[in-house]
Design a protein around this motif. Structure first.
Motif, PDB file in Angstrom:
ATOM      1  N   GLU A 397       0.936  -1.273  -0.059  1.00 11.21           N
ATOM      2  CA  GLU A 397       0.005  -0.072  -0.070  1.00 11.21           C
ATOM      3  C   GLU A 397       1.066   1.347  -0.048  1.00 11.21           C
ATOM      4  O   GLU A 397       0.590   2.435  -0.616  1.00 11.21           O
ATOM      5  N   ALA A 398       1.974   1.327   0.818  1.00 13.15           N
ATOM      6  CA  ALA A 398       2.764   2.269   0.833  1.00 13.15           C
ATOM      7  C   ALA A 398       3.631   2.391  -0.607  1.00 13.15           C
ATOM      8  O   ALA A 398       3.668   3.717  -1.106  1.00 13.15           O
ATOM      9  N   ILE A 435       0.071   6.520   6.087  1.00 11.37           N
ATOM     10  CA  ILE A 435       0.470   6.485   4.577  1.00 11.37           C
ATOM     11  C   ILE A 435      -0.647   7.362   3.701  1.00 11.37           C
ATOM     12  O   ILE A 435      -0.137   7.995   2.684  1.00 11.37           O
ATOM     13  N   GLU A 436      -1.971   7.324   4.155  1.00  8.89           N
ATOM     14  CA  GLU A 436      -2.860   7.925   3.323  1.00  8.89           C
ATOM     15  C   GLU A 436      -2.802   9.618   3.482  1.00  8.89           C
ATOM     16  O   GLU A 436      -3.042  10.096   2.362  1.00  8.89           O
ATOM     17  N   ASP A 462       3.589  10.872  10.297  1.00  5.88           N
ATOM     18  CA  ASP A 462       3.772  11.212   8.818  1.00  5.88           C
ATOM     19  C   ASP A 462       4.091  12.606   8.651  1.00  5.88           C
ATOM     20  O   ASP A 462       4.437  13.541   9.582  1.00  5.88           O
ATOM     21  N   HIS A 463       4.486  12.960   7.540  1.00  4.82           N
ATOM     22  CA  HIS A 463       5.025  14.380   7.073  1.00  4.82           C
ATOM     23  C   HIS A 463       4.088  15.038   6.014  1.00  4.82           C
ATOM     24  O   HIS A 463       4.361  15.989   5.141  1.00  4.82           O
ATOM     25  N   GLY A 464       2.810  14.845   6.434  1.00  4.39           N
ATOM     26  CA  GLY A 464       1.638  15.538   5.479  1.00  4.39           C
ATOM     27  C   GLY A 464       1.152  16.808   5.712  1.00  4.39           C
ATOM     28  O   GLY A 464       2.038  17.472   6.472  1.00  4.39           O
ATOM     29  N   LEU A 465       0.133  17.160   5.640  1.00  7.45           N
ATOM     30  CA  LEU A 465      -0.471  18.332   5.876  1.00  7.45           C
ATOM     31  C   LEU A 465      -0.686  18.786   7.473  1.00  7.45           C
ATOM     32  O   LEU A 465      -0.822  19.751   7.876  1.00  7.45           O
ATOM     33  N   GLY A 490     -12.428   8.738   3.566  1.00  3.39           N
ATOM     34  CA  GLY A 490     -12.475   8.193   4.971  1.00  3.39           C
ATOM     35  C   GLY A 490     -13.779   7.939   5.380  1.00  3.39           C
ATOM     36  O   GLY A 490     -14.663   8.706   5.246  1.00  3.39           O
ATOM     37  N   SER A 491     -14.017   7.039   6.205  1.00  2.00           N
ATOM     38  CA  SER A 491     -15.075   6.724   6.747  1.00  2.00           C
ATOM     39  C   SER A 491     -15.183   7.265   8.191  1.00  2.00           C
ATOM     40  O   SER A 491     -16.255   7.651   8.991  1.00  2.00           O
TER      41      SER A 491
END
Length: 532
Positions: A397-398, A435-436, A462-465, A490-491
Motif C-alpha cells: 500500500e505504501a 500512509i494516506e 507522517d509528514h503530510g499536511l 475516509g469513513s
C-alpha cells in the motif's frame, strides 16, 4: 458749647443738622466697626421725620423727599413695637451721657421686603423743641451669621451627643481633644479612658494594623482627607472588629491645618456579609463548574452512544455483506496453501496472509460489538517483531503511493503482554492513516522506545499536511474524518475504533499536537512486571 457724645448738633444759624463727634459710641460696639455704614433719622416727638442721610435712602429705598413727613414708626414690621419706641423716646434725654444701648428690630423697606437692623436712639434740644435721632445699621449679614453659628452649635451638639459613629478630634500634634460617647459602644472604652490614652487611638487598634493607622493620622495632620479606609480594632473584651475611617483636616481662618476630625464606623457586620458572599460565590462557582463539566460529559457520552449505536448498525450490515465472501476467500486460500512446491519465502507470505484473513474476520466481529467490544485474552509478544510484520504487510500500500515506512528503535527486546489482535488493529489503523496522509516521496516514521521502565511507546509520524488545531478534540469521534478529498476518502471509523480498542485493552492512544510537518500519534503500552 458742650456736645454730648452720640447726639446730633444743629447750628442755630443753620437749620441743616451736622454730625460732629457722632460715631465713637458705635465704633466699639461688637455689631459695628470703623467702616460701618449708618443710616440716620432725625424726627420730632410725634414721630415726624425731619432729616435723613444718604445711607437711609440706600437702606430703605426712599428718596430724602419721600422720608420728610413720614412717621418714624412706619418702618416697623410689628405695630406693637411702636409703643416701645415712643416709651424709649420718653425716657431719653434725662441727663444720661453714657452711650445708648443698641437693640435689634425688623423693619420694612419701600418694596415691602424685610430688613433686620440694629438701632440706637438718642435725643437733643433745638431751642424749645426736643428732637430725636435714630442710628440704624443693616444687620442682615449679622443675623445670618448668628443663625449659621446657632445652627452650627446645634449640629455640633447633635454630633457630640447623638452621632452613631465613633467621632474624634485631634489637635495639630495628634493629641485627642474630643471623642463622642459612641466609642464606648463600639470598643468598650469610655470617653474618659480614651482621653487618658497616650497614643490614642493606637492602643485600641489591632497590633497588625497600628502602623497603617499611624501613617493615616500623619497624612491627615498634613492636610489630607480620605474615606472608607478599613482597619481592625481589639475591643476591651479582646474581640476583633472591623472599622472604616473617614477623615478631614480642621482648618484655621487662614486655611492652615490645626487638627483632624476622624469619623469611624463599625463595619463588622458588613465584613461578615462580604465574606459570606465570597464563600457563596465560591461555592456557586464550584457547583456551576461541576455542573457544566457533568453536562459536557453527559452530552459527550450521549453523542458517543448515538454514534456507536449507528456504527454498530453499520458494522453489522458491513459484516453481513463481507463475512460470506471472506469465508469463500479463506476456503480457496486454504486449498492454495495445501498445494506443494512453494518456496520458503512464499510459505512465509502465505502464513502472513492467512493470519490477516483471520484478523479481518475477528475485526468484523468486533465492529458489531463496538459499544461493548469483545476482547481476546492477553498474549505475550515482541513489540518490535509485530511492528515489522505490519510494516511488511502494508509496504505494498505504501509503495503504491510512493511512501516509505521506516522503523527506528534501539531496543534489543520489547516484550509486552496485551491482547495481540486488538493491538495489531490499532497499529494497522495508525499506519494506514499515516500512509494516506503522506505525499509521494514522504516517509512514515515508526519509533519504538522505552522512556520509562514501566512502559513502551510506539509513535507513528507522517509528514503530510497535519491536522487543524480547531478539530483536535474531534479526531477520535466516530465518523469524523479529515480525508475529505476524492483521492483520500475516509469513513471516520479508524481512529474511533482504535481509541475504543485502546481503552478496552488498557493501552494509551493520544494525538501529539504541535508536531510539524505532519501529524503524530503515540501508543503507550504498560510493561509487565513479570511474564508467564
Amino acid at each position: 458749647m458742650h456736645l454730648p457724645r452720640g447726639v446730633l448738633y444743629i447750628d442755630p444759624h443753620n437749620e441743616t443738622p451736622t454730625l460732629p463727634n457722632m460715631f465713637p459710641p458705635f465704633e466699639t460696639h461688637p455689631y459695628t466697626n470703623a467702616h460701618a455704614r449708618i443710616a440716620i433719622f432725625v424726627f420730632r416727638e410725634n414721630g415726624e421725620i425731619v432729616h435723613t442721610n444718604s445711607e437711609a435712602s440706600r437702606l430703605y429705598g426712599f428718596s430724602p423727599e419721600e422720608f420728610l413727613g413720614r412717621r418714624i414708626d412706619s418702618f416697623l414690621l410689628d405695630p406693637h413695637e411702636a409703643a416701645k419706641l415712643f416709651s424709649t423716646m420718653a425716657r431719653s434725654g434725662e441727663g444720661h451721657e453714657s452711650p445708648p444701648t443698641p437693640y435689634r428690630r425688623l423693619h420694612t423697606r419701600k418694596d415691602g421686603s424685610k430688613l433686620a437692623v440694629t438701632v440706637v436712639l438718642g435725643s437733643f434740644q433745638v431751642g424749645e423743641e426736643k428732637l430725636f435721632i435714630k442710628y440704624v445699621i443693616d444687620a442682615s449679614s449679622v443675623e445670618q451669621t448668628e443663625l449659621k453659628l446657632e445652627e452650627s452649635q446645634h449640629r455640633f451638639k447633635a454630633v457630640a451627643d447623638y452621632t452613631y459613629d465613633w467621632e474624634s478630634w485631634l489637635d495639630s500634634n495628634g493629641t485627642l481633644i474630643w471623642v463622642n460617647p459612641a466609642i464606648e459602644r463600639i470598643s468598650g472604652y469610655s470617653v474618659h479612658e480614651c482621653m487618658l490614652m497616650h497614643d490614642y487611638p493606637l492602643p485600641i487598634v489591632l497590633p497588625d494594623d497600628r502602623e497603617k493607622v499611624q501613617r493615616l493620622i500623619e497624612e491627615a495632620l498634613g492636610g489630607s482627607s480620605g474615606n472608607d479606609i478599613e482597619f481592625r480594632i481589639q475591643d476591651k473584651a479582646m474581640h476583633t472588629k472591623w472599622i472604616a475611617v473617614s477623615w478631614q483636616p480642621l482648618l484655621s481662618d487662614q486655611e492652615n491645618p490645626v487638627g483632624v476630625r476622624m469619623s469611624m464606623r463599625d463595619i463588622d457586620d458588613r465584613k461578615a456579609m462580604e465574606q459570606q458572599l465570597r464563600d457563596y460565590a465560591t461555592r456557586l462557582e464550584k457547583l456551576a463548574d461541576e455542573r457544566a463539566k457533568q453536562i459536557v460529559l453527559l452530552e459527550s457520552e450521549r453523542a458517543k452512544i448515538e454514534r456507536l449505536a449507528a456504527l454498530g448498525k453499520l458494522a453489522a450490515n458491513v459484516a453481513h455483506e463481507i463475512n460470506n465472501p471472506l469465508a469463500g476467500i479463506k476456503n480457496a486460500f486454504q486449498i492454495l496453501k495445501n498445494e506443494s512446491g512453494k518456496s520458503e519465502d512464499e510459505l512465509l507470505l502465505i502464513q502472513l496472509i492467512d493470519k490477516e484473513i483471520d484478523r479481518m474476520t475477528k475485526v468484523l466481529r468486533q465492529m458489531t460489538q463496538l459499544y461493548r467490544p469483545g476482547i481476546t485474552p492477553p498474549s505475550t509478544f515482541d513489540l518490535l517483531e509485530i511492528t515489522h510484520q505490519l510494516a511488511t504487510l502494508m509496504s505494498g500500500e505504501a509503495s503504491s503511493r510512493g511512501v516509505r515506512i521506516d522503523i527506528q528503535s534501539s531496543l534489543n527486546s520489547s516484550v509486552v503482554r496485551v491482547p495481540e489482535i486488538e493491538f495489531r488493529q490499532i497499529l494497522h489503523n495508525l499506519l494506514l492513516n499515516a500512509i494516506e496522509a503522506s505525499n509521494p516521496g514522504d516517509r512514515v516514521l515508526v519509533s519504538i522506545a522505552n522512556p520509562d521502565r514501566d512502559k513502551y511507546c510506539i509513535t507513528v509520524r507522517d509528514h503530510g499536511l497535519g491536522i487543524d488545531p480547531s478539530i483536535h478534540s474531534k479526531i477520535f469521534e466516530p465518523f469524523f474524518s479529515t480525508k475529505n478529498s476524492p483521492n483520500r476518502p475516509g469513513s471516520g471509523l479508524g481512529l474511533a475504533i482504535s481509541k475504543s480498542l485502546a481503552s478496552a485493552i488498557g493501552v494509551g492512544l493520544e494525538f501529539i499536537p504541535h508536531e510539524k510537518p505532519g501529524a503524530a500519534f503515540r501508543v503507550t503500552i504498560p510493561q509487565p512486571s513479570h511474564l508467564p
